[in-house]
Design a protein around this motif. Sequence first.
Motif, short mmCIF file in Angstrom:
data_model
loop_
_atom_site.label_atom_id
_atom_site.label_comp_id
_atom_site.label_asym_id
_atom_site.label_seq_id
_atom_site.Cartn_x
_atom_site.Cartn_y
_atom_site.Cartn_z
N LEU A 97 -115.58 -41.29 -18.29
CA LEU A 97 -114.52 -40.28 -18.24
C LEU A 97 -113.64 -40.49 -17.01
N ASN A 98 -112.41 -40.92 -17.25
CA ASN A 98 -111.43 -41.09 -16.18
C ASN A 98 -110.44 -39.95 -16.29
N THR A 99 -110.36 -39.10 -15.26
CA THR A 99 -109.55 -37.89 -15.40
C THR A 99 -109.04 -37.36 -14.07
N HIS A 100 -107.94 -36.61 -14.14
CA HIS A 100 -107.50 -35.83 -12.99
C HIS A 100 -108.43 -34.62 -12.85
N PHE A 101 -108.50 -34.07 -11.66
CA PHE A 101 -109.23 -32.82 -11.44
C PHE A 101 -108.37 -31.92 -10.58
N ALA A 102 -108.62 -30.63 -10.63
CA ALA A 102 -107.85 -29.67 -9.86
C ALA A 102 -108.35 -29.63 -8.42
N PRO A 103 -107.47 -29.83 -7.43
CA PRO A 103 -107.89 -29.72 -6.03
C PRO A 103 -108.46 -28.34 -5.76
N ASP A 104 -109.55 -28.31 -5.02
CA ASP A 104 -110.20 -27.04 -4.71
C ASP A 104 -109.30 -26.15 -3.86
N ARG A 105 -108.68 -26.78 -2.86
CA ARG A 105 -107.78 -26.03 -1.98
C ARG A 105 -106.47 -26.80 -1.80
N ASP A 106 -105.38 -26.15 -2.12
CA ASP A 106 -104.05 -26.73 -1.90
C ASP A 106 -103.07 -25.57 -1.85
N ARG A 108 -99.97 -25.35 -1.60
CA ARG A 108 -98.76 -25.49 -2.40
C ARG A 108 -98.91 -24.84 -3.77
N TYR A 109 -100.08 -24.98 -4.37
CA TYR A 109 -100.28 -24.48 -5.72
C TYR A 109 -100.46 -22.96 -5.77
N GLU A 110 -100.61 -22.35 -4.61
CA GLU A 110 -100.70 -20.89 -4.57
C GLU A 110 -99.31 -20.26 -4.45
N LEU A 111 -98.27 -21.07 -4.29
CA LEU A 111 -96.92 -20.56 -4.04
C LEU A 111 -96.06 -20.44 -5.30
N GLY A 112 -96.64 -20.78 -6.44
CA GLY A 112 -95.96 -20.57 -7.71
C GLY A 112 -94.61 -21.24 -7.82
N HIS A 113 -93.55 -20.44 -8.12
CA HIS A 113 -92.21 -20.98 -8.34
C HIS A 113 -91.63 -21.65 -7.10
N LEU A 114 -92.03 -21.18 -5.91
CA LEU A 114 -91.53 -21.80 -4.68
C LEU A 114 -91.94 -23.27 -4.63
N ASN A 115 -93.17 -23.56 -5.04
CA ASN A 115 -93.61 -24.96 -5.06
C ASN A 115 -92.94 -25.72 -6.19
N ARG A 116 -92.89 -25.13 -7.39
CA ARG A 116 -92.35 -25.82 -8.55
C ARG A 116 -90.89 -26.21 -8.37
N TYR A 135 -98.50 -32.01 -8.22
CA TYR A 135 -98.43 -31.95 -9.68
C TYR A 135 -97.92 -30.60 -10.19
N ARG A 136 -97.51 -29.73 -9.27
CA ARG A 136 -96.98 -28.41 -9.64
C ARG A 136 -98.00 -27.63 -10.47
N LEU A 137 -99.24 -27.65 -10.04
CA LEU A 137 -100.31 -26.93 -10.75
C LEU A 137 -100.23 -25.44 -10.46
N SER A 138 -100.95 -24.67 -11.25
CA SER A 138 -100.99 -23.22 -11.06
C SER A 138 -101.96 -22.85 -9.94
N PRO A 139 -101.95 -21.60 -9.49
CA PRO A 139 -103.02 -21.14 -8.58
C PRO A 139 -104.38 -21.29 -9.27
N MET A 140 -105.45 -21.33 -8.49
CA MET A 140 -106.79 -21.46 -9.06
C MET A 140 -107.10 -20.28 -9.95
N THR A 141 -107.64 -20.59 -11.13
CA THR A 141 -107.99 -19.54 -12.09
C THR A 141 -109.19 -20.01 -12.91
N THR A 142 -109.52 -19.33 -13.97
CA THR A 142 -110.63 -19.74 -14.82
C THR A 142 -110.17 -19.87 -16.27
#
Length: 225
Positions: A97-106, A108-116, A135-142
Amino acid sequence: MRAVDLGCLEGGYSVELAKMGFDTLGIEARQENIDKCNFVKENLGLQNLHFAMDDVRNLPKYDKFEVNICYGLLYHLNDPVAFLKTVSECTTKILLLNTHFAPDRDLRYELGHLNRYVIAPIQKRAKALAPQQNYRLSPMTTNEGYAGRWFREWSKTAGKAKIEKMLWASYNNNRSFWLRKKDQTKVLHDVGFGSVFEQFDYTGDIAPDNYTSRHSRTMFVAIKH
C-alpha cells in the motif's frame, strides 16, 4: 499466484507483475486508461496479463488474490476504511500500500479558507516557503471512526466528461479522506492484517531522502498470517 493492481492507470505495475510470473489483473475505472492498458497487453503478448474496466470497490467479484498492489489509490477514496476491509477479504497473503497520509499536526490545515486561497497559492509559487507540501487539507476530523483530513478532488459541479479526463483524480467521489498515519496502521490491523510494516526505501534512488516527510506519503506492507 494471482496478483491484482488496483487503479492500475496505464498498467505499468501490472506488466511487471505479469513478467514476474503472476496471473495478474489490473483494474481501472477510466476508458482512456483502460484503452492504453489493452494496447500494452496486445503488444507484449503476456497471456497472464488481464485488465478490467471497473470500480475497484467491486473487487470481490474477481475472487481472491495472494498479492494485492494498491499504489496511489487509497487517498482518492472517501471511504478508505470500508475499502480496506474489502481489500483484506480479497487478499490471502500480502498487501503493498503506497499512499498519502494526513499530517498529525499542521497549523496551515486548521486555517480553512485562509490556507486554501492565500497561503497555499503563495507556497505553490515559492516552494522554499513550504518545507512540507501544502495539499489544502481540511482540519483534523473523523470519518468511518478514524482520524484524518478531507481533500477536495474536484468541484461538485464538474461534468462527467471533465471527470473522465482527470486521469489522476478520484472517479466517483468529489472529495477523499486521508487517514492519519497511526490510524492508517490501526485500520490495517483492524481489517485483518496480522503484521503491518512501513518500508522506508521504497523510492530507491528516484526521490530525495525527505520524500516521505515532505509529501506525507509512504509505503505500508501488510501481511496475512
